[in-house]
Design a protein around this motif. Structure first.
Motif, PDB file in Angstrom:
ATOM      1  N   UNK A 145       0.817  -1.211   0.000  1.00  0.00           N
ATOM      2  CA  UNK A 145       0.000   0.000   0.000  1.00  0.00           C
ATOM      3  C   UNK A 145       0.852   1.262   0.000  1.00  0.00           C
ATOM      4  N   UNK A 146       1.978   1.213   0.718  1.00  0.00           N
ATOM      5  CA  UNK A 146       2.843   2.382   0.773  1.00  0.00           C
ATOM      6  C   UNK A 146       3.481   2.735  -0.554  1.00  0.00           C
ATOM      7  N   UNK A 147       3.662   1.735  -1.393  1.00  0.00           N
ATOM      8  CA  UNK A 147       4.271   1.978  -2.704  1.00  0.00           C
ATOM      9  C   UNK A 147       3.244   2.288  -3.781  1.00  0.00           C
ATOM     10  N   UNK A 148       2.120   1.627  -3.722  1.00  0.00           N
ATOM     11  CA  UNK A 148       1.221   1.635  -4.878  1.00  0.00           C
ATOM     12  C   UNK A 148      -0.137   2.272  -4.629  1.00  0.00           C
ATOM     13  N   UNK A 149      -0.329   2.933  -3.504  1.00  0.00           N
ATOM     14  CA  UNK A 149      -1.633   3.554  -3.261  1.00  0.00           C
ATOM     15  C   UNK A 149      -1.468   4.878  -2.521  1.00  0.00           C
ATOM     16  N   UNK A 150      -2.483   5.708  -2.662  1.00  0.00           N
ATOM     17  CA  UNK A 150      -2.538   6.978  -1.929  1.00  0.00           C
ATOM     18  C   UNK A 150      -3.997   7.305  -1.663  1.00  0.00           C
ATOM     19  N   UNK A 151      -4.282   7.663  -0.419  1.00  0.00           N
ATOM     20  CA  UNK A 151      -5.664   7.901  -0.009  1.00  0.00           C
ATOM     21  C   UNK A 151      -5.978   9.396  -0.033  1.00  0.00           C
ATOM     22  N   UNK A 152      -7.039   9.727  -0.708  1.00  0.00           N
ATOM     23  CA  UNK A 152      -7.612  11.071  -0.645  1.00  0.00           C
ATOM     24  C   UNK A 152      -8.661  11.034   0.459  1.00  0.00           C
ATOM     25  N   UNK A 153      -8.249  11.396   1.666  1.00  0.00           N
ATOM     26  CA  UNK A 153      -9.123  11.239   2.829  1.00  0.00           C
ATOM     27  C   UNK A 153     -10.339  12.162   2.766  1.00  0.00           C
ATOM     28  N   UNK A 154     -10.177  13.298   2.132  1.00  0.00           N
ATOM     29  CA  UNK A 154     -11.295  14.239   2.051  1.00  0.00           C
ATOM     30  C   UNK A 154     -12.433  13.678   1.210  1.00  0.00           C
ATOM     31  N   UNK A 155     -12.060  13.001   0.116  1.00  0.00           N
ATOM     32  CA  UNK A 155     -13.084  12.498  -0.810  1.00  0.00           C
ATOM     33  C   UNK A 155     -13.313  10.992  -0.695  1.00  0.00           C
ATOM     34  N   UNK A 156     -12.607  10.339   0.233  1.00  0.00           N
ATOM     35  CA  UNK A 156     -12.762   8.902   0.466  1.00  0.00           C
ATOM     36  C   UNK A 156     -12.484   8.095  -0.797  1.00  0.00           C
ATOM     37  N   UNK A 157     -11.393   8.442  -1.447  1.00  0.00           N
ATOM     38  CA  UNK A 157     -10.981   7.736  -2.665  1.00  0.00           C
ATOM     39  C   UNK A 157      -9.529   7.293  -2.498  1.00  0.00           C
ATOM     40  N   UNK A 158      -9.255   6.055  -2.890  1.00  0.00           N
ATOM     41  CA  UNK A 158      -7.892   5.543  -2.885  1.00  0.00           C
ATOM     42  C   UNK A 158      -7.422   5.381  -4.327  1.00  0.00           C
ATOM     43  N   UNK A 159      -6.265   5.982  -4.615  1.00  0.00           N
ATOM     44  CA  UNK A 159      -5.688   5.911  -5.952  1.00  0.00           C
ATOM     45  C   UNK A 159      -4.525   4.920  -5.960  1.00  0.00           C
ATOM     46  N   UNK A 160      -4.289   4.288  -7.119  1.00  0.00           N
ATOM     47  CA  UNK A 160      -3.227   3.298  -7.255  1.00  0.00           C
ATOM     48  C   UNK A 160      -2.316   3.659  -8.414  1.00  0.00           C
ATOM     49  N   UNK A 161      -1.048   3.324  -8.249  1.00  0.00           N
ATOM     50  CA  UNK A 161      -0.072   3.600  -9.293  1.00  0.00           C
ATOM     51  C   UNK A 161       1.327   3.611  -8.721  1.00  0.00           C
ATOM     52  N   UNK A 165       3.558   8.602  -3.731  1.00  0.00           N
ATOM     53  CA  UNK A 165       3.999   9.282  -2.512  1.00  0.00           C
ATOM     54  C   UNK A 165       5.434   8.891  -2.187  1.00  0.00           C
ATOM     55  N   UNK A 166       6.160   9.822  -1.632  1.00  0.00           N
ATOM     56  CA  UNK A 166       7.516   9.583  -1.113  1.00  0.00           C
ATOM     57  C   UNK A 166       8.439   8.917  -2.133  1.00  0.00           C
ATOM     58  N   UNK A 167       8.273   9.227  -3.420  1.00  0.00           N
ATOM     59  CA  UNK A 167       9.105   8.582  -4.436  1.00  0.00           C
ATOM     60  C   UNK A 167      10.580   8.930  -4.242  1.00  0.00           C
ATOM     61  N   UNK A 168      10.861  10.197  -3.969  1.00  0.00           N
ATOM     62  CA  UNK A 168      12.268  10.608  -3.798  1.00  0.00           C
ATOM     63  C   UNK A 168      12.890   9.930  -2.589  1.00  0.00           C
ATOM     64  N   UNK A 169      12.119   9.823  -1.511  1.00  0.00           N
ATOM     65  CA  UNK A 169      12.624   9.184  -0.296  1.00  0.00           C
ATOM     66  C   UNK A 169      12.919   7.704  -0.536  1.00  0.00           C
ATOM     67  N   UNK A 170      12.014   7.020  -1.212  1.00  0.00           N
ATOM     68  CA  UNK A 170      12.220   5.596  -1.506  1.00  0.00           C
ATOM     69  C   UNK A 170      13.428   5.406  -2.413  1.00  0.00           C
ATOM     70  N   UNK A 171      13.524   6.243  -3.430  1.00  0.00           N
ATOM     71  CA  UNK A 171      14.642   6.138  -4.372  1.00  0.00           C
ATOM     72  C   UNK A 171      15.973   6.366  -3.657  1.00  0.00           C
TER      73      UNK A 171
END
Length: 213
Positions: A145-161, A165-171
């Motif tokens: 989930x930490x790599x491939x999803x991001x939650x839009x808490x305001x709209x209750x939608x989870x995006x995948x791809x 998030x945190x791409x620079x930190x992971x890299x």
């Protein structure tokens, strides 16, 4: 990576070592196979990082860390060879060269975590880096989930791809772990080269019965 690629050995001539003991041959065969594995894994890890394929890069980088730990173990065996009789040395080197968990006729392998813990005593922080990589390697939050999803808490939608998030930190984390592991591997590999002539000089020559040096 070019230096590593240009250092890949093509063969070992056991007769050219000039000694009756199998130990130098066993140790060098393991080391040279490991450098081939390390080059392949590190090269592919770099390709994965360039494509933001962080799970693949972490898996490959953790394997490079294990290679560094294994090579460091070979160096430690060489440095402490005086503690072992020939039979003990043969058993230890064969476990590193030909260990297997699935073929009972082969030696019992050395557990990779034991190798990583051992190198961490000298290369401080490598175990912590290994554990961080393991969070990506296993299907834990960081690797799924930490790599491939991001939650839009305001709209209750989870995006995948990828890279949500945190791409620079992971890299940066994976790249630093890869560089550190390659540095540890290179040191141990080269130090073995420095010590091997001394080790060979201590052993009985192949030609000793013929009166040759």
């Amino acid at each position: 990576m070019n230096v590593l690629r240009e250092s890949l050995p093509q063969s070992i001539d056991v007769a050219a070592l000039g000694v009756r003991s199998k130990a130098p041959y066993q140790l060098l065969c393991t080391r040279e196979a490991v450098i081939w594995r390390t080059e392949e894994l590190a090269r592919t890890a770099c390709d994965a990082l360039e494509g933001d394929d962080f799970a693949a890069a972490a898996i490959l980088t953790r394997a490079v860390t294990e290679n560094a730990a294994m090579t460091w173990s070979l160096l430690e065996v060489l440095e402490t060879r005086g503690k072992y009789d020939p039979e003990q040395l043969n058993e230890l080197l064969m476990r590193l060269l030909a260990g297997s968990k699935i073929w009972p006729e082969l030696p019992k392998p050395v557990h990779v975590l034991d190798l990583v813990r051992k190198i961490d005593k000298t290369v401080t922080g490598i175990m912590a880096s290994y554990d961080r990589l393991s969070e990506f390697v296993h299907p834990n939050w960081s690797g799924v989930a930490g790599l491939y999803s991001k939650i839009d808490q305001k709209n209750f939608v989870t995006y995948f791809g990828r890279g949500l998030r945190n791409a620079d930190s992971s890299r940066d984390m994976i790249a630093n772990a890869l560089l550190g592991s390659l540095g540890a591997f290179e040191y141990a590999y080269n130090r073995i080269s420095d010590l091997m002539p001394v080790f060979i000089g201590e052993l009985e020559s192949l030609w000793s019965d013929k009166g040759e040096a």
